[in-house]
Design a protein around this motif. Structure first.
Motif, PDB file in Angstrom:
ATOM      1  N   SER A 124       1.460  -1.272  -0.120  1.00  0.00           N
ATOM      2  CA  SER A 124      -0.042   0.017   0.257  1.00  0.00           C
ATOM      3  C   SER A 124       0.801   1.231  -0.337  1.00  0.00           C
ATOM      4  O   SER A 124       0.587   2.213  -1.195  1.00  0.00           O
ATOM      5  CB  SER A 124      -0.963   0.084   0.886  1.00  0.00           C
ATOM      6  OG  SER A 124      -1.941  -1.312   1.251  1.00  0.00           O
ATOM      7  N   HIS A 125       1.814   0.732   0.565  1.00  0.00           N
ATOM      8  CA  HIS A 125       2.954   2.320   1.379  1.00  0.00           C
ATOM      9  C   HIS A 125       3.427   2.910  -0.363  1.00  0.00           C
ATOM     10  O   HIS A 125       4.049   3.625  -1.113  1.00  0.00           O
ATOM     11  CB  HIS A 125       3.942   2.213   2.044  1.00  0.00           C
ATOM     12  CG  HIS A 125       4.773   3.391   1.847  1.00  0.00           C
ATOM     13  ND1 HIS A 125       3.675   4.481   2.359  1.00  0.00           N
ATOM     14  CD2 HIS A 125       5.979   3.860   2.534  1.00  0.00           C
ATOM     15  CE1 HIS A 125       5.492   5.310   2.917  1.00  0.00           C
ATOM     16  NE2 HIS A 125       6.233   4.500   2.719  1.00  0.00           N
ATOM     17  N   LEU A 126       4.749   1.313  -0.979  1.00  0.00           N
ATOM     18  CA  LEU A 126       5.658   1.727  -1.640  1.00  0.00           C
ATOM     19  C   LEU A 126       4.848   1.659  -3.166  1.00  0.00           C
ATOM     20  O   LEU A 126       5.031   2.334  -3.900  1.00  0.00           O
ATOM     21  CB  LEU A 126       6.183   0.690  -1.722  1.00  0.00           C
ATOM     22  CG  LEU A 126       6.984  -0.248  -0.572  1.00  0.00           C
ATOM     23  CD1 LEU A 126       7.694  -0.988  -0.878  1.00  0.00           C
ATOM     24  CD2 LEU A 126       8.329   0.747  -0.096  1.00  0.00           C
ATOM     25  N   PHE A 127       3.575   1.652  -3.600  1.00  0.00           N
ATOM     26  CA  PHE A 127       2.923   1.196  -5.056  1.00  0.00           C
ATOM     27  C   PHE A 127       1.509   1.585  -4.727  1.00  0.00           C
ATOM     28  O   PHE A 127       0.159   1.649  -5.239  1.00  0.00           O
ATOM     29  CB  PHE A 127       2.758  -0.154  -5.169  1.00  0.00           C
ATOM     30  CG  PHE A 127       3.647  -0.965  -4.911  1.00  0.00           C
ATOM     31  CD1 PHE A 127       5.028  -0.881  -6.351  1.00  0.00           C
ATOM     32  CD2 PHE A 127       4.256  -1.741  -4.725  1.00  0.00           C
ATOM     33  CE1 PHE A 127       6.072  -1.551  -6.136  1.00  0.00           C
ATOM     34  CE2 PHE A 127       5.768  -2.545  -4.074  1.00  0.00           C
ATOM     35  CZ  PHE A 127       6.149  -2.769  -5.171  1.00  0.00           C
ATOM     36  N   ALA A 128       1.501   2.822  -3.659  1.00  0.00           N
ATOM     37  CA  ALA A 128       0.522   4.111  -3.626  1.00  0.00           C
ATOM     38  C   ALA A 128      -0.293   4.630  -4.551  1.00  0.00           C
ATOM     39  O   ALA A 128      -1.330   4.573  -4.653  1.00  0.00           O
ATOM     40  CB  ALA A 128       1.030   4.625  -2.890  1.00  0.00           C
ATOM     41  N   GLY A 129       0.347   4.431  -5.899  1.00  0.00           N
ATOM     42  CA  GLY A 129       0.363   5.135  -7.393  1.00  0.00           C
ATOM     43  C   GLY A 129      -0.405   3.975  -7.827  1.00  0.00           C
ATOM     44  O   GLY A 129      -0.792   4.932  -9.230  1.00  0.00           O
ATOM     45  N   ALA A 130      -0.070   2.990  -7.741  1.00  0.00           N
ATOM     46  CA  ALA A 130      -0.411   1.471  -8.296  1.00  0.00           C
ATOM     47  C   ALA A 130      -2.350   1.251  -9.143  1.00  0.00           C
ATOM     48  O   ALA A 130      -2.693   1.669  -7.455  1.00  0.00           O
ATOM     49  CB  ALA A 130       0.350   0.502  -8.552  1.00  0.00           C
ATOM     50  N   SER A 131      -3.252   0.759  -9.587  1.00  0.00           N
ATOM     51  CA  SER A 131      -4.198   0.908  -9.029  1.00  0.00           C
ATOM     52  C   SER A 131      -4.534  -0.543  -7.960  1.00  0.00           C
ATOM     53  O   SER A 131      -3.597  -1.032  -7.701  1.00  0.00           O
ATOM     54  CB  SER A 131      -5.275  -0.141 -10.368  1.00  0.00           C
ATOM     55  OG  SER A 131      -3.976  -0.863 -10.819  1.00  0.00           O
ATOM     56  N   PRO A 132      -5.285  -0.396  -7.989  1.00  0.00           N
ATOM     57  CA  PRO A 132      -5.950  -1.293  -6.579  1.00  0.00           C
ATOM     58  C   PRO A 132      -5.831  -2.935  -7.479  1.00  0.00           C
ATOM     59  O   PRO A 132      -5.379  -4.537  -6.563  1.00  0.00           O
ATOM     60  CB  PRO A 132      -7.905  -1.562  -5.884  1.00  0.00           C
ATOM     61  CG  PRO A 132      -7.589   0.369  -6.367  1.00  0.00           C
ATOM     62  CD  PRO A 132      -6.743   0.469  -7.870  1.00  0.00           C
ATOM     63  N   ALA A 133      -6.166  -3.112  -8.619  1.00  0.00           N
ATOM     64  CA  ALA A 133      -6.332  -3.918  -9.248  1.00  0.00           C
ATOM     65  C   ALA A 133      -4.846  -4.856  -9.295  1.00  0.00           C
ATOM     66  O   ALA A 133      -4.405  -5.929  -9.110  1.00  0.00           O
ATOM     67  CB  ALA A 133      -6.824  -4.164 -10.754  1.00  0.00           C
ATOM     68  N   LYS A 134      -3.378  -3.693  -9.315  1.00  0.00           N
ATOM     69  CA  LYS A 134      -2.011  -3.938  -9.561  1.00  0.00           C
ATOM     70  C   LYS A 134      -1.490  -4.168  -8.133  1.00  0.00           C
ATOM     71  O   LYS A 134      -1.489  -5.370  -8.211  1.00  0.00           O
ATOM     72  CB  LYS A 134      -1.901  -2.599 -10.313  1.00  0.00           C
ATOM     73  CG  LYS A 134      -0.399  -2.991 -10.232  1.00  0.00           C
ATOM     74  CD  LYS A 134       0.394  -1.510 -11.033  1.00  0.00           C
ATOM     75  CE  LYS A 134       1.580  -2.036 -11.239  1.00  0.00           C
ATOM     76  NZ  LYS A 134       2.639  -0.825 -11.871  1.00  0.00           N
ATOM     77  N   ARG A 135      -2.013  -3.391  -7.611  1.00  0.00           N
ATOM     78  CA  ARG A 135      -1.693  -4.062  -5.790  1.00  0.00           C
ATOM     79  C   ARG A 135      -2.305  -5.397  -5.387  1.00  0.00           C
ATOM     80  O   ARG A 135      -1.546  -6.067  -4.698  1.00  0.00           O
ATOM     81  CB  ARG A 135      -1.991  -2.954  -5.128  1.00  0.00           C
ATOM     82  CG  ARG A 135      -1.717  -1.542  -5.375  1.00  0.00           C
ATOM     83  CD  ARG A 135      -1.738  -0.510  -3.867  1.00  0.00           C
ATOM     84  NE  ARG A 135      -3.113  -0.264  -3.919  1.00  0.00           N
ATOM     85  CZ  ARG A 135      -3.323   0.870  -3.946  1.00  0.00           C
ATOM     86  NH1 ARG A 135      -3.098   1.235  -4.929  1.00  0.00           N
ATOM     87  NH2 ARG A 135      -4.714   0.961  -3.936  1.00  0.00           N
TER      88      ARG A 135
END
Length: 319
Positions: free
Chosen positions: A187-198
């Motif tokens: 959630s922190h490192l990839f905050a800019g990614a879409s929910p699907a990608k996370r």
């Protein structure tokens, strides 16, 4: 008619009085003028020095550092595989045009040592072409978590980091207690990614946790295969041990060979075992009932034709 006086040009070093008179202008200034000029020069110098110091402290000043002073293992890297063609192109560019983009480093406690934040490929390529120095921005992140975030942000701009590599980084960051869990790290490192990608990164965390030590080419696992692996691992607790044994026996020498072993295991249906069959219940001597979703099966020697007819007749009278 008055005769005009001839003027001679002032010659440097010629002892001409005209030059002497010109230089006397500066010497004739009052002392306060000299003090004011010196003060202005000092103030300008201090402004420049202050701006340079601030730029250095804020990581905006590019400096040249010895390549041997860079510790590439300071952080757990989010990139574990390197494309040979891309590395060859990078080395050719560095040899032709020099380093165009600085790496990012953080000063370490040891004097003159720097931990690498981002730019691992550039450091490796420079070393391979025999360079001794590297251009760098010296960052001072507030925490290790911020350093990891800086590394991820740069690599997310550049394509090529696999889902497995992202998941491995999140898992290792949590293992180092930088985050409470891999999910929080994602959630922190990839905050800019879409929910699907996370969500997909989270699935690959499952793969890394269960199979990481046994995979030889994990960064090459395709998205589709990785998601199927995660589902199989969640459904069958024995799947990981079985697959690791198969990988150890096969000892694949290429990413393609490893993928074939994985896909073969998935195609055999491991990880999708049917629910265990319920044991029939003996409701009276010689008569058994097997219950399931939307069904009831009666069996046994006591299930005579007369009993069947009686049961069917009773059922028809029920609302």
């Amino acid at each position: 008619m008055a005769k005009r006086k001839r003027l001679s040009p002032a010659l440097i070093g010629g002892g001409d009085q005209g030059l002497a008179r010109d230089t006397e202008t500066y010497r004739d200034r009052p002392p306060i003028a000299h003090v004011a000029a010196d003060a202005a020069d000092q103030a300008a110098f201090e402004d420049v020095a202050r701006a340079l110091t601030e730029a250095r402290e804020e990581g905006r000043l590019i400096v040249k550092l010895p390549l041997t002073a860079i510790e590439t293992d300071h952080l757990v890297r989010d990139r574990i595989a390197f494309d040979d063609d891309e590395m060859a192109a990078l080395k050719a560019s560095l040899e032709t045009r020099g380093q165009q983009v600085p790496i990012e480093v953080v000063p370490l406690e040891a004097e003159g040592r720097y931990g690498l934040i981002s730019g691992l490929r550039r450091v490796m390529a420079l070393g391979q072409i025999g360079a001794t120095e590297v251009l760098a921005l010296v960052r001072r992140p507030e925490s290790s978590a911020e350093a990891y975030l800086a590394m991820v942000e740069e690599n997310e701009i550049r394509a090529g980091v696999s889902f497995y590599e992202r998941a491995r980084l999140a898992f290792e960051a949590a293992r180092l207690n930088l985050y409470d869990s891999p999910q929080e790290a994602i959630s922190h490192l990839f905050a800019g990614a879409s929910p699907a990608k996370r969500s997909k990164i989270g699935s690959f965390v499952t793969v890394h946790r269960a199979l990481g030590e046994g995979l030889r080419f994990p960064a090459a696992i395709p998205e589709r295969v990785g998601l199927a692996l995660a589902k199989a691992l969640a459904a069958d607790p024995d799947f990981a041990a079985d697959l690791l044994a198969q990988l150890d026996q096969a000892a694949p020498a290429t990413a393609e060979a490893e993928r074939q072993v994985i896909e073969a295991a998935l195609s055999r249906g491991r990880g999708a075992k049917p629910a265990p069959k319920a044991t029939p219940e003996e409701i009276r001597s010689g008569l058994f009932a097997e219950r399931g979703r939307g069904r009831l099966i009666l069996s046994g020697p006591s299930l005579t034709d007369d009993l069947k007819e009686a049961l069917l007749g009773w059922l028809k009278t029920q609302p």
